[in-house]
Write a protein that holds these residues in place. Structure first.
Motif, PDB file in Angstrom:
ATOM      1  N   GLN A 132      47.608  47.264  34.562  1.00 55.68           N
ATOM      2  CA  GLN A 132      47.648  46.830  33.378  1.00 55.68           C
ATOM      3  C   GLN A 132      48.848  45.805  33.101  1.00 55.68           C
ATOM      4  OE1 GLN A 132      45.291  46.923  31.284  1.00 55.68           O
ATOM      5  NE2 GLN A 132      46.610  45.723  29.865  1.00 55.68           N
ATOM      6  N   SER A 133      49.878  46.094  33.795  1.00 49.47           N
ATOM      7  CA  SER A 133      51.076  45.012  33.346  1.00 49.47           C
ATOM      8  C   SER A 133      51.503  43.911  34.354  1.00 49.47           C
ATOM      9  CB  SER A 133      52.532  46.011  33.721  1.00 49.47           C
ATOM     10  OG  SER A 133      52.735  46.462  34.673  1.00 49.47           O
ATOM     11  N   ASP A 134      50.744  44.210  35.472  1.00 47.86           N
ATOM     12  CA  ASP A 134      51.052  42.914  36.485  1.00 47.86           C
ATOM     13  C   ASP A 134      49.787  42.231  37.166  1.00 47.86           C
ATOM     14  OD1 ASP A 134      54.181  42.989  37.353  1.00 47.86           O
ATOM     15  OD2 ASP A 134      53.394  44.916  36.625  1.00 47.86           O
ATOM     16  N   ASN A 135      48.530  42.759  36.810  1.00 46.26           N
ATOM     17  CA  ASN A 135      47.484  42.338  37.538  1.00 46.26           C
ATOM     18  C   ASN A 135      46.173  41.907  36.653  1.00 46.26           C
ATOM     19  OD1 ASN A 135      45.892  41.733  40.129  1.00 46.26           O
ATOM     20  ND2 ASN A 135      44.836  43.573  40.054  1.00 46.26           N
ATOM     21  N   ILE A 136      45.241  42.759  36.402  1.00 49.69           N
ATOM     22  CA  ILE A 136      44.339  42.504  35.730  1.00 49.69           C
ATOM     23  C   ILE A 136      44.640  42.563  34.081  1.00 49.69           C
ATOM     24  CG2 ILE A 136      42.121  43.648  34.572  1.00 49.69           C
ATOM     25  CD1 ILE A 136      41.449  44.549  37.386  1.00 49.69           C
ATOM     26  N   GLY A 137      45.480  43.110  33.567  1.00 51.14           N
ATOM     27  CA  GLY A 137      46.262  43.012  32.491  1.00 51.14           C
ATOM     28  C   GLY A 137      46.725  41.712  32.109  1.00 51.14           C
ATOM     29  N   VAL A 138      47.145  40.961  33.070  1.00 49.05           N
ATOM     30  CA  VAL A 138      47.739  39.555  32.831  1.00 49.05           C
ATOM     31  C   VAL A 138      46.709  38.412  33.415  1.00 49.05           C
ATOM     32  CG1 VAL A 138      49.935  40.202  32.522  1.00 49.05           C
ATOM     33  CG2 VAL A 138      49.225  39.712  34.864  1.00 49.05           C
ATOM     34  N   LYS A 139      45.399  38.964  33.504  1.00 49.37           N
ATOM     35  CA  LYS A 139      44.465  37.929  34.040  1.00 49.37           C
ATOM     36  C   LYS A 139      44.511  37.331  35.313  1.00 49.37           C
ATOM     37  CE  LYS A 139      42.817  37.350  29.041  1.00 49.37           C
ATOM     38  NZ  LYS A 139      42.269  38.559  29.057  1.00 49.37           N
ATOM     39  N   SER A 140      45.093  38.208  36.014  1.00 46.73           N
ATOM     40  CA  SER A 140      45.233  37.411  37.528  1.00 46.73           C
ATOM     41  C   SER A 140      43.888  37.161  38.389  1.00 46.73           C
ATOM     42  CB  SER A 140      46.020  38.512  38.500  1.00 46.73           C
ATOM     43  OG  SER A 140      47.500  38.500  38.015  1.00 46.73           O
ATOM     44  N   GLN A 141      43.878  36.093  38.799  1.00 47.14           N
ATOM     45  CA  GLN A 141      42.881  35.756  39.831  1.00 47.14           C
ATOM     46  C   GLN A 141      43.493  35.337  41.096  1.00 47.14           C
ATOM     47  OE1 GLN A 141      39.421  35.002  38.671  1.00 47.14           O
ATOM     48  NE2 GLN A 141      40.272  36.257  37.095  1.00 47.14           N
ATOM     49  N   LEU A 142      42.825  35.826  42.068  1.00 48.99           N
ATOM     50  CA  LEU A 142      43.384  35.986  43.450  1.00 48.99           C
ATOM     51  C   LEU A 142      42.315  35.233  44.617  1.00 48.99           C
ATOM     52  CD1 LEU A 142      44.083  39.877  43.800  1.00 48.99           C
ATOM     53  CD2 LEU A 142      45.589  38.119  42.972  1.00 48.99           C
ATOM     54  N   ARG A 143      43.048  34.446  45.385  1.00 48.18           N
ATOM     55  CA  ARG A 143      42.390  33.777  46.513  1.00 48.18           C
ATOM     56  C   ARG A 143      43.080  33.989  47.807  1.00 48.18           C
ATOM     57  NH1 ARG A 143      43.614  29.093  48.797  1.00 48.18           N
ATOM     58  NH2 ARG A 143      44.860  28.414  47.134  1.00 48.18           N
ATOM     59  N   ILE A 144      42.543  34.573  48.721  1.00 50.84           N
ATOM     60  CA  ILE A 144      43.079  34.771  50.220  1.00 50.84           C
ATOM     61  C   ILE A 144      43.165  33.373  50.849  1.00 50.84           C
ATOM     62  CG2 ILE A 144      42.657  35.955  52.286  1.00 50.84           C
ATOM     63  CD1 ILE A 144      41.418  38.394  50.883  1.00 50.84           C
ATOM     64  N   VAL A 145      44.669  33.213  51.242  1.00 53.12           N
ATOM     65  CA  VAL A 145      44.698  32.020  51.797  1.00 53.12           C
ATOM     66  C   VAL A 145      44.624  32.338  53.342  1.00 53.12           C
ATOM     67  CG1 VAL A 145      46.710  30.478  52.438  1.00 53.12           C
ATOM     68  CG2 VAL A 145      46.470  31.251  50.109  1.00 53.12           C
ATOM     69  N   ARG A 146      45.151  33.305  53.941  1.00 50.92           N
ATOM     70  CA  ARG A 146      44.962  33.689  55.337  1.00 50.92           C
ATOM     71  C   ARG A 146      45.307  35.230  55.581  1.00 50.92           C
ATOM     72  NH1 ARG A 146      49.459  30.727  55.445  1.00 50.92           N
ATOM     73  NH2 ARG A 146      51.595  32.014  55.666  1.00 50.92           N
ATOM     74  N   ILE A 147      44.881  35.683  56.516  1.00 52.03           N
ATOM     75  CA  ILE A 147      44.940  37.427  56.754  1.00 52.03           C
ATOM     76  C   ILE A 147      45.185  37.448  58.323  1.00 52.03           C
ATOM     77  CG2 ILE A 147      42.430  37.634  57.103  1.00 52.03           C
ATOM     78  CD1 ILE A 147      43.041  40.395  55.820  1.00 52.03           C
ATOM     79  N   THR A 148      45.969  38.244  58.595  1.00 52.60           N
ATOM     80  CA  THR A 148      46.584  38.731  59.921  1.00 52.60           C
ATOM     81  C   THR A 148      46.493  40.304  60.054  1.00 52.60           C
ATOM     82  OG1 THR A 148      48.003  36.487  60.009  1.00 52.60           O
ATOM     83  CG2 THR A 148      48.269  38.275  61.720  1.00 52.60           C
ATOM     84  N   SER A 149      45.543  40.735  60.922  1.00 49.88           N
ATOM     85  CA  SER A 149      45.457  42.158  61.223  1.00 49.88           C
ATOM     86  C   SER A 149      46.019  42.354  62.444  1.00 49.88           C
ATOM     87  CB  SER A 149      43.972  42.439  61.259  1.00 49.88           C
ATOM     88  OG  SER A 149      43.278  41.918  59.841  1.00 49.88           O
ATOM     89  N   VAL A 150      46.796  43.516  62.257  1.00 50.31           N
ATOM     90  CA  VAL A 150      47.631  44.257  63.580  1.00 50.31           C
ATOM     91  C   VAL A 150      47.587  45.632  63.484  1.00 50.31           C
ATOM     92  CG1 VAL A 150      49.591  43.894  64.996  1.00 50.31           C
ATOM     93  CG2 VAL A 150      48.878  41.976  63.926  1.00 50.31           C
TER      94      VAL A 150
END
Length: 104
Positions: A50-68
């Protein structure tokens, strides 16, 4: 780029503003650490959301992902009414849920 389902669902739920779907991506006893602030369990994660994500209307886009070895480091671009810019999120998964998320 191969994105594990829980991480993809995390991004999709955030972008859709769907709080329940967002919370459902986490295990019941999950933890989230955001630049040293710690949240444990879905109830506390809901407050962060509520305070830091959906509550402030965040929109996310993955730039890159590294899995280990079960850990996934995701470089993510964020826009909205809170933080704007790129940052790193480290996810540890437990099956089809997020067990821990560290934002730094």
């Amino acid at each position: 780029m191969i994105i594990p389902d829980p991480i993809r669902h995390f991004v999709e739920a955030t972008n859709a503003g769907d709080t329940q779907a967002f919370l459902d991506t986490f295990a019941a006893d999950a933890s989230l650490t955001d630049w040293g602030r710690s949240f444990h369990g879905r109830e506390q994660i809901a407050r962060w959301n509520q305070s830091d994500n959906i509550g402030v209307k965040s929109q996310l886009r993955i730039v890159r992902i590294t899995s280990v070895e079960g850990s996934h480091r995701v470089r993510i671009a964020v826009t909205g009414n809170g933080f704007n810019g790129e940052g790193d999120m480290s996810f540890t998964l437990d099956g089809d849920r997020i067990a821990s998320l560290v934002i730094a």
